[in-house]
Design a protein around this motif. Structure first.
Motif, PDB file in Angstrom:
ATOM      1  N   GLN A 238      35.265  58.345  38.892  1.00  0.00           N
ATOM      2  CA  GLN A 238      33.758  57.776  38.958  1.00  0.00           C
ATOM      3  C   GLN A 238      33.573  56.776  37.881  1.00  0.00           C
ATOM      4  N   PRO A 239      33.203  55.743  37.777  1.00  0.00           N
ATOM      5  CA  PRO A 239      33.003  54.695  37.027  1.00  0.00           C
ATOM      6  C   PRO A 239      31.972  55.291  35.961  1.00  0.00           C
ATOM      7  N   GLY A 240      32.588  54.860  34.490  1.00  0.00           N
ATOM      8  CA  GLY A 240      31.319  55.443  33.634  1.00  0.00           C
ATOM      9  C   GLY A 240      31.283  56.778  33.238  1.00  0.00           C
ATOM     10  N   LEU A 241      32.192  57.820  33.924  1.00  0.00           N
ATOM     11  CA  LEU A 241      32.187  59.234  33.585  1.00  0.00           C
ATOM     12  C   LEU A 241      33.636  59.446  32.855  1.00  0.00           C
ATOM     13  N   ASN A 242      33.577  60.511  32.425  1.00  0.00           N
ATOM     14  CA  ASN A 242      34.928  61.154  31.603  1.00  0.00           C
ATOM     15  C   ASN A 242      34.731  62.539  31.587  1.00  0.00           C
ATOM     16  N   TYR A 243      36.124  63.226  31.545  1.00  0.00           N
ATOM     17  CA  TYR A 243      36.110  64.661  31.352  1.00  0.00           C
ATOM     18  C   TYR A 243      36.547  64.871  29.966  1.00  0.00           C
ATOM     19  N   ILE A 244      35.998  65.817  29.329  1.00  0.00           N
ATOM     20  CA  ILE A 244      36.910  66.365  27.875  1.00  0.00           C
ATOM     21  C   ILE A 244      37.454  67.586  28.133  1.00  0.00           C
ATOM     22  N   GLY A 245      38.824  67.801  27.745  1.00  0.00           N
ATOM     23  CA  GLY A 245      39.580  68.841  27.623  1.00  0.00           C
ATOM     24  C   GLY A 245      39.344  69.201  26.413  1.00  0.00           C
ATOM     25  N   VAL A 246      38.864  70.743  26.489  1.00  0.00           N
ATOM     26  CA  VAL A 246      38.636  71.490  25.114  1.00  0.00           C
ATOM     27  C   VAL A 246      39.724  72.540  24.895  1.00  0.00           C
ATOM     28  N   ALA A 247      40.310  72.283  23.629  1.00  0.00           N
ATOM     29  CA  ALA A 247      41.353  73.461  23.391  1.00  0.00           C
ATOM     30  C   ALA A 247      40.724  74.806  23.002  1.00  0.00           C
ATOM     31  N   VAL A 248      41.209  75.812  23.390  1.00  0.00           N
ATOM     32  CA  VAL A 248      40.746  77.112  23.152  1.00  0.00           C
ATOM     33  C   VAL A 248      41.938  77.954  22.651  1.00  0.00           C
ATOM     34  N   PRO A 249      42.064  78.142  21.469  1.00  0.00           N
ATOM     35  CA  PRO A 249      43.129  78.863  20.837  1.00  0.00           C
ATOM     36  C   PRO A 249      43.638  80.234  21.505  1.00  0.00           C
ATOM     37  N   VAL A 250      44.823  80.079  22.005  1.00  0.00           N
ATOM     38  CA  VAL A 250      45.192  81.413  22.800  1.00  0.00           C
ATOM     39  C   VAL A 250      44.128  81.811  23.797  1.00  0.00           C
TER      40      VAL A 250
ATOM     41  N   ILE B 197      30.949  63.434  32.006  1.00  0.00           N
ATOM     42  CA  ILE B 197      30.204  62.948  30.855  1.00  0.00           C
ATOM     43  C   ILE B 197      30.159  61.517  30.706  1.00  0.00           C
ATOM     44  N   PRO B 198      28.972  60.984  30.619  1.00  0.00           N
ATOM     45  CA  PRO B 198      28.833  59.526  30.610  1.00  0.00           C
ATOM     46  C   PRO B 198      29.538  58.746  29.185  1.00  0.00           C
TER      47      PRO B 198
ATOM     48  N   GLY C 253      38.914  66.200  42.424  1.00  0.00           N
ATOM     49  CA  GLY C 253      37.700  65.372  42.905  1.00  0.00           C
ATOM     50  C   GLY C 253      37.193  64.300  41.845  1.00  0.00           C
ATOM     51  N   ILE C 254      37.613  64.591  40.575  1.00  0.00           N
ATOM     52  CA  ILE C 254      37.305  63.466  39.424  1.00  0.00           C
ATOM     53  C   ILE C 254      38.744  62.855  38.932  1.00  0.00           C
ATOM     54  N   ASP C 255      39.741  63.277  39.268  1.00  0.00           N
ATOM     55  CA  ASP C 255      40.857  62.558  38.600  1.00  0.00           C
ATOM     56  C   ASP C 255      41.298  61.219  39.535  1.00  0.00           C
ATOM     57  N   PRO C 256      41.243  60.312  38.576  1.00  0.00           N
ATOM     58  CA  PRO C 256      41.753  58.864  39.376  1.00  0.00           C
ATOM     59  C   PRO C 256      43.198  58.787  39.723  1.00  0.00           C
TER      60      PRO C 256
ATOM     61  N   PHE D  84      39.441  61.824  28.768  1.00  0.00           N
ATOM     62  CA  PHE D  84      40.152  60.952  29.878  1.00  0.00           C
ATOM     63  C   PHE D  84      38.932  60.398  30.887  1.00  0.00           C
ATOM     64  N   PRO D  85      39.143  59.134  31.362  1.00  0.00           N
ATOM     65  CA  PRO D  85      38.168  58.687  32.215  1.00  0.00           C
ATOM     66  C   PRO D  85      38.496  59.186  33.740  1.00  0.00           C
ATOM     67  N   GLN D  86      37.138  59.459  34.339  1.00  0.00           N
ATOM     68  CA  GLN D  86      37.270  59.868  35.661  1.00  0.00           C
ATOM     69  C   GLN D  86      37.252  58.775  36.961  1.00  0.00           C
TER      70      GLN D  86
END
Length: 558
Positions: A366-378, A414-415, A189-192, A362-364
């Motif tokens: 939706q213009p002006g919005l982004n997603y952030i992938g957060v690393a969670v060790p194991v 995230i704007p 839904g947010i991936d270009p 990474f940009p979505q």
């Protein structure tokens, strides 16, 4: 007057009079002419003899004697007495997502069902509070994009289930012979780059499963994944049913241009079995109906006499894909669109080839919005970090968090103006947004807290992974590290047992052999100079080998 056509001949012990019988005969005759009947006054059917269970294997006998979904009162009895479940209850409780950690711990692990890994922050907060108040603080993101919370005392199990259900989540069918958590692209839904948003399909199928008792009595566990073509994959070819979106550009026979799903069957993580293309194209509006039919064929024909031969992959060892498709079409009542197996012509979908797109900014679409992938060790995260993530998602995002099959999480929407603020907040709380070929590529088995075979706390490798990642990549920034080397071979499930479940279907020996010799030496030097047999033996070292207090990342003491 003939009363044989009536379902009864007396009322309250009194015989019907001729006038009463005539009236009732006329009434029922009129109803029958309209195709109606009163089921509550129909004669009781003859009692069916109970099905013999002596010849069934243990698991099938237990399910026949008392369906596990009807065993909740048994769970309440065990909780009231705070007693450990016997063998039969232990198996039945898995239908409520409860796994008893015997012989290593006298406590439960609860596995949730979170379709598509999509969570609202109020749900994330409640899971964190449950882990804080009713467990020892163990929370893990699994390789099916959901949560596990560990070390639940027997007396607290019903309260844990109640609180999880109170926020719109549940644990039903999270273990044993059920359809496990449904997975979809975490950026749906947010991936270009995606072809279709698969989250609605995932949620709709979740409701179908939740409301049909037939899906809680499978021959063995069952996995389903949707892939809509986004940057972050779902590893759909390791599932029993993998549904991958494709785009048809040119008309060919009955196949019109548009987006379809290709269906693959028989994948199984840890068995070196990848799903095989069924050779059909399914329209998005039909994909749920087709998926349900595919599951029903397995329910009716899967092996219930040998647990080691009960998965769908085993059925396909005796059945051809053509036969399975034929049985599915009998249930559907129509033929599916045929497409040559693994055909390329006529289908097109290009997207950038980037390493570890589940970590980073990474940009979505939706213009002006982004997603952030957060690393969670194991995959191990603390309740405190979960609460802080909720705050970040509410302040700077859309009050939503999504889990991935790579044991990390995504904060969407995230704007642009808040990106740097969120980055700093993540680093401050002990997590990271920056892609690293080592840190981002390693995931861990989330089986029992202490492995039955080696009795080693494999989750302790969390601190070791971060330490090794920091040391090995210190001389060269992560974004300059050649991704085609480590990232390709380290996307694997690291395990403390001799039997592994490699994400890429590779063995330890093969991965170690294919790592460049120079890179192996560099990793050995960074880890202290002693060859570790990376990566296999790395996780076989105990938690103490890495230092229990490294960056404060060790699990809570028991």
């Amino acid at each position: 007057m003939n009363t044989a056509t009536l379902p009864f001949t007396e009322v309250a012990g009194q015989k019907l009079t001729g006038e009463q019988s005539a009236y009732l005969e006329g009434l029922f005759a009129g109803l029958r002419n309209r195709g109606l009947s009163f089921a509550d006054v129909e004669p009781n059917p003859a009692a069916q003899p109970a099905k013999a269970t002596a010849d069934l294997i243990f698991e099938e006998r237990v399910k026949r004697e008392l369906h596990p979904l009807d065993a909740y009162p048994v769970l309440l009895e065990h909780a009231a007495a705070n007693k450990a479940p016997d063998k039969e209850a232990l198996f039945r409780f898995k239908w409520n997502g409860l796994f008893f950690l015997t012989p290593n711990k006298e406590a439960f692990m609860a596995r949730l069902r979170i379709p598509g890994g999509q969570l609202q922050t109020f749900q994330l907060r409640e899971i964190a509070k449950v882990a804080q108040e009713l467990t020892s603080g163990y929370v893990q993101i699994t390789t099916r994009a959901n949560f596990q919370i560990r070390l639940i005392e027997m007396k607290d199990a019903p309260e844990v289930l109640r609180r999880i259900q109170s926020v719109g989540l549940h644990t039903r069918g999270a273990g044993a012979d059920n359809i496990r958590n449904l997975t979809a692209n975490p950026t749906a839904g947010i991936d270009p780059h995606e072809l279709i948003d698969t989250l609605p399909l995932c949620h709709q199928l979740g409701q179908i499963i939740l409301n049909d008792r037939a899906f809680y009595d499978l021959p063995r566990k069952f996995n389903i994944a949707f892939d809509g073509g986004g940057l972050i994959g779902t590893v759909e070819d390791t599932n029993d049913i993998g549904l991958r979106a494709v785009k048809v550009e040119n008309e060919s026979g009955d196949i019109k241009p548009g987006v379809y799903f290709r269906v693959a069957l028989g994948g199984a993580t840890g068995h070196k079995a990848f799903a095989r293309d069924l050779g059909v194209l399914v329209k998005p509006e039909e994909v749920l109906k087709v998926t349900v039919a595919l599951v029903r064929v397995y329910i009716a024909n899967g092996n219930r006499g040998d647990r080691k031969k009960a998965r769908l992959k085993h059925l396909l060892e005796t059945w051809s894909l053509e036969k399975y498709l034929e049985e599915t079409e009998k249930l559907l009542g129509y033929k599916l669109l045929r497409a040559a197996v693994d055909s390329k012509p006529g289908t097109q979908h290009s997207k950038p080839e980037l390493p570890h797109t589940h970590v980073g900014v990474f940009p979505q679409k939706q213009p002006g919005l982004n997603y952030i992938g957060v690393a969670v060790p194991v995959g191990q995260i603390t309740p405190k970090q979960m609460l802080r993530l909720s705050e970040i998602a509410e302040l700077y995002g859309s009050s939503e968090v999504r889990l991935t099959v790579w044991q990390n999480l995504i904060i969407p929407n995230i704007p642009d103006a808040f990106i740097e603020t969120v980055k700093k907040a993540l680093v401050k709380m002990g997590l990271h947004w920056q892609q690293s070929n080592l840190r981002s590529g390693i995931i861990a088995c989330t089986g029992q807290l202490l492995l039955q075979v080696r009795r080693r706390e494999h989750q302790g490798s969390r601190a070791g992974t971060r330490r090794l990642s920091r040391q090995a990549l210190q001389a060269r920034p992560a974004d300059q590290h050649p991704p085609h080397r480590l990232s390709k071979f380290l996307r694997s499930t690291l395990h403390g047992r001799h039997r592994t479940a490699w994400r890429e279907g590779q063995s330890r020996r093969r991965i170690t052999r294919r790592l460049p010799r120079l890179r192996r030496r560099r990793i050995r030097r960074a880890s202290g100079g002693r060859p570790t047999g990376f990566p296999g033996r790395l996780l076989q070292r105990s938690h103490a080998d890495f230092g229990t207090n490294a960056e404060g990342l060790s699990p809570p003491s028991q």
